[in-house]
Design a protein around this motif. Structure first.
Motif, PDB file in Angstrom:
ATOM      1  N   ASP A  47      37.676  41.843  33.555  1.00  0.00           N
ATOM      2  CA  ASP A  47      37.433  40.991  34.708  1.00  0.00           C
ATOM      3  C   ASP A  47      36.177  40.007  34.276  1.00  0.00           C
ATOM      4  OD1 ASP A  47      39.576  40.817  36.377  1.00  0.00           O
ATOM      5  OD2 ASP A  47      38.335  42.020  37.972  1.00  0.00           O
ATOM      6  N   ARG A  48      35.037  40.589  33.688  1.00  0.00           N
ATOM      7  CA  ARG A  48      33.911  39.804  33.509  1.00  0.00           C
ATOM      8  C   ARG A  48      34.295  38.935  32.051  1.00  0.00           C
ATOM      9  NH1 ARG A  48      31.429  44.635  35.322  1.00  0.00           N
ATOM     10  NH2 ARG A  48      31.824  45.908  33.513  1.00  0.00           N
ATOM     11  N   LEU A  49      35.053  39.352  31.203  1.00  0.00           N
ATOM     12  CA  LEU A  49      35.322  38.647  30.061  1.00  0.00           C
ATOM     13  C   LEU A  49      36.146  37.677  29.628  1.00  0.00           C
ATOM     14  CD1 LEU A  49      34.874  41.932  27.553  1.00  0.00           C
ATOM     15  CD2 LEU A  49      33.119  40.103  27.774  1.00  0.00           C
ATOM     16  N   GLU A  50      37.310  37.792  30.640  1.00  0.00           N
ATOM     17  CA  GLU A  50      38.470  37.036  30.630  1.00  0.00           C
ATOM     18  C   GLU A  50      38.178  35.609  30.568  1.00  0.00           C
ATOM     19  OE1 GLU A  50      39.983  37.367  35.163  1.00  0.00           O
ATOM     20  OE2 GLU A  50      40.536  38.907  33.922  1.00  0.00           O
ATOM     21  N   HIS A  51      37.282  35.157  31.158  1.00  0.00           N
ATOM     22  CA  HIS A  51      37.024  33.628  31.475  1.00  0.00           C
ATOM     23  C   HIS A  51      35.914  32.860  30.194  1.00  0.00           C
ATOM     24  CE1 HIS A  51      38.300  34.689  35.589  1.00  0.00           C
ATOM     25  NE2 HIS A  51      37.095  35.452  35.745  1.00  0.00           N
ATOM     26  N   HIS A  52      35.730  33.824  29.383  1.00  0.00           N
ATOM     27  CA  HIS A  52      34.659  33.341  28.429  1.00  0.00           C
ATOM     28  C   HIS A  52      35.359  33.420  26.839  1.00  0.00           C
ATOM     29  CE1 HIS A  52      32.312  33.215  31.782  1.00  0.00           C
ATOM     30  NE2 HIS A  52      32.255  34.458  32.149  1.00  0.00           N
ATOM     31  N   THR A  75      45.148  33.390  32.087  1.00  0.00           N
ATOM     32  CA  THR A  75      43.968  34.258  32.557  1.00  0.00           C
ATOM     33  C   THR A  75      44.413  35.605  32.470  1.00  0.00           C
ATOM     34  OG1 THR A  75      43.014  32.542  34.015  1.00  0.00           O
ATOM     35  CG2 THR A  75      42.322  34.787  34.434  1.00  0.00           C
ATOM     36  N   ILE A  76      45.531  35.985  33.079  1.00  0.00           N
ATOM     37  CA  ILE A  76      46.082  37.470  32.944  1.00  0.00           C
ATOM     38  C   ILE A  76      46.530  37.961  31.522  1.00  0.00           C
ATOM     39  CG2 ILE A  76      48.174  38.800  33.434  1.00  0.00           C
ATOM     40  CD1 ILE A  76      48.704  36.967  36.147  1.00  0.00           C
ATOM     41  N   ARG A  77      47.017  37.011  30.662  1.00  0.00           N
ATOM     42  CA  ARG A  77      47.123  37.333  29.160  1.00  0.00           C
ATOM     43  C   ARG A  77      45.823  37.654  28.374  1.00  0.00           C
ATOM     44  NH1 ARG A  77      49.656  36.982  24.538  1.00  0.00           N
ATOM     45  NH2 ARG A  77      48.562  35.994  22.704  1.00  0.00           N
ATOM     46  N   HIS A  78      44.818  36.878  28.677  1.00  0.00           N
ATOM     47  CA  HIS A  78      43.212  37.306  28.428  1.00  0.00           C
ATOM     48  C   HIS A  78      42.855  38.720  28.997  1.00  0.00           C
ATOM     49  CE1 HIS A  78      42.222  32.751  27.825  1.00  0.00           C
ATOM     50  NE2 HIS A  78      43.131  32.952  27.106  1.00  0.00           N
ATOM     51  N   HIS A  79      43.125  38.818  29.966  1.00  0.00           N
ATOM     52  CA  HIS A  79      42.857  40.051  30.704  1.00  0.00           C
ATOM     53  C   HIS A  79      43.434  41.308  30.012  1.00  0.00           C
ATOM     54  CE1 HIS A  79      41.194  42.395  34.254  1.00  0.00           C
ATOM     55  NE2 HIS A  79      42.288  43.120  34.026  1.00  0.00           N
ATOM     56  N   ARG A  80      44.677  41.085  30.024  1.00  0.00           N
ATOM     57  CA  ARG A  80      45.461  42.300  29.269  1.00  0.00           C
ATOM     58  C   ARG A  80      45.105  42.429  27.974  1.00  0.00           C
ATOM     59  NH1 ARG A  80      50.679  41.665  33.404  1.00  0.00           N
ATOM     60  NH2 ARG A  80      49.573  42.198  35.444  1.00  0.00           N
TER      61      ARG A  80
END
Length: 233
Positions: free
Chosen positions: A100-105, A73-78
């Motif tokens: 924060d909004r996009l990292e889960h999708h 999740t942190i990799r996606h976020h950064r």
């Protein structure tokens, strides 16, 4: 429980974890702006999914599966933060909430293509290390600014990304990742006065304790050239 909510909680536990001590529910509640009873109930559900291990009345640890989920999740976020800053011209104060909004999708394919398009970056716009595709998190060789002393020369490694007003303050002061700082004075009440070396000159700035605490730095290599900041505002 939605996967997005689970990832938010798992990421919070990972980022708040310090060594072997469990993370108390109160700390997670503060980080996520929810109530402590809500955290307790959520932790029980995450334990049922084998993502955390709970110690009654103490707090939670991540399991191996939970830790891998947090790092992913942190990799996606950064990666998303960097994409927003470099490709879509977002200011560094804006990218955290958007990521924060996009990292889960995003899918694994999207993550792979995104990293390739960004030339496999190692840090985000705030200097935080981006985990590798193999979910390896590099060790950080930096420390909070206040741990150094008067007369030290340091390089800004990273700054906390959550508070846009603090980021605005630091950018206005010329303090961004890659900036060289001379530490002039550390006042007894916590104010830290530094001189940033960048293209705008060498004007000293005093940082309140709560802002200085968001800046992490590393020792300046005496043979390292002074290139100023790596971030252009």
């Amino acid at each position: 429980m939605s996967s997005a909510k689970a990832e938010d909680y798992i990421k919070a536990v990972y980022q708040l974890s310090d060594g072997e001590e469990p993370v108390p529910p109160s700390e997670i509640a503060e980080a996520l702006d929810v109530t402590t009873p809500t955290v307790t109930a959520t932790m029980k559900r995450l334990a049922d999914q084998d993502l955390i291990e709970r110690e009654e009345y103490k707090g939670s640890h991540l399991t191996e599966e939970g830790e891998l989920l947090a790092i992913e999740t942190i990799r996606h976020h950064r990666l998303l933060e960097l994409f927003l800053a470099e490709q879509l011209n977002y200011d560094w104060t804006e990218v955290h909430n958007e990521a924060d909004r996009l990292e889960h999708h995003i899918s694994e394919r999207f993550e792979t293509e995104l990293a390739a398009a960004l030339d496999e970056p190692t840090v985000d716009p705030h200097g935080s290390p981006i985990p590798t595709a193999d979910l390896e998190q590099s060790k950080e060789n930096d420390a909070p600014l206040y741990e150094f002393g008067e007369g030290d020369s340091v390089i800004v490694a990273q700054v906390a990304d959550r508070d846009s007003e603090v980021l605005d303050y630091l950018a206005e002061a010329g303090i961004t990742p890659g900036t060289r700082l001379e530490i002039n004075e550390i006042a007894p009440f916590g104010m830290v006065t530094v001189t940033p070396t960048n293209e705008d000159g060498d004007e000293s700035v005093s940082l309140p304790e709560e802002i200085a605490a968001t800046v992490r730095v590393r020792d300046l290599d005496p043979d390292e050239p002074d290139n100023g900041s790596v971030l252009a505002g």
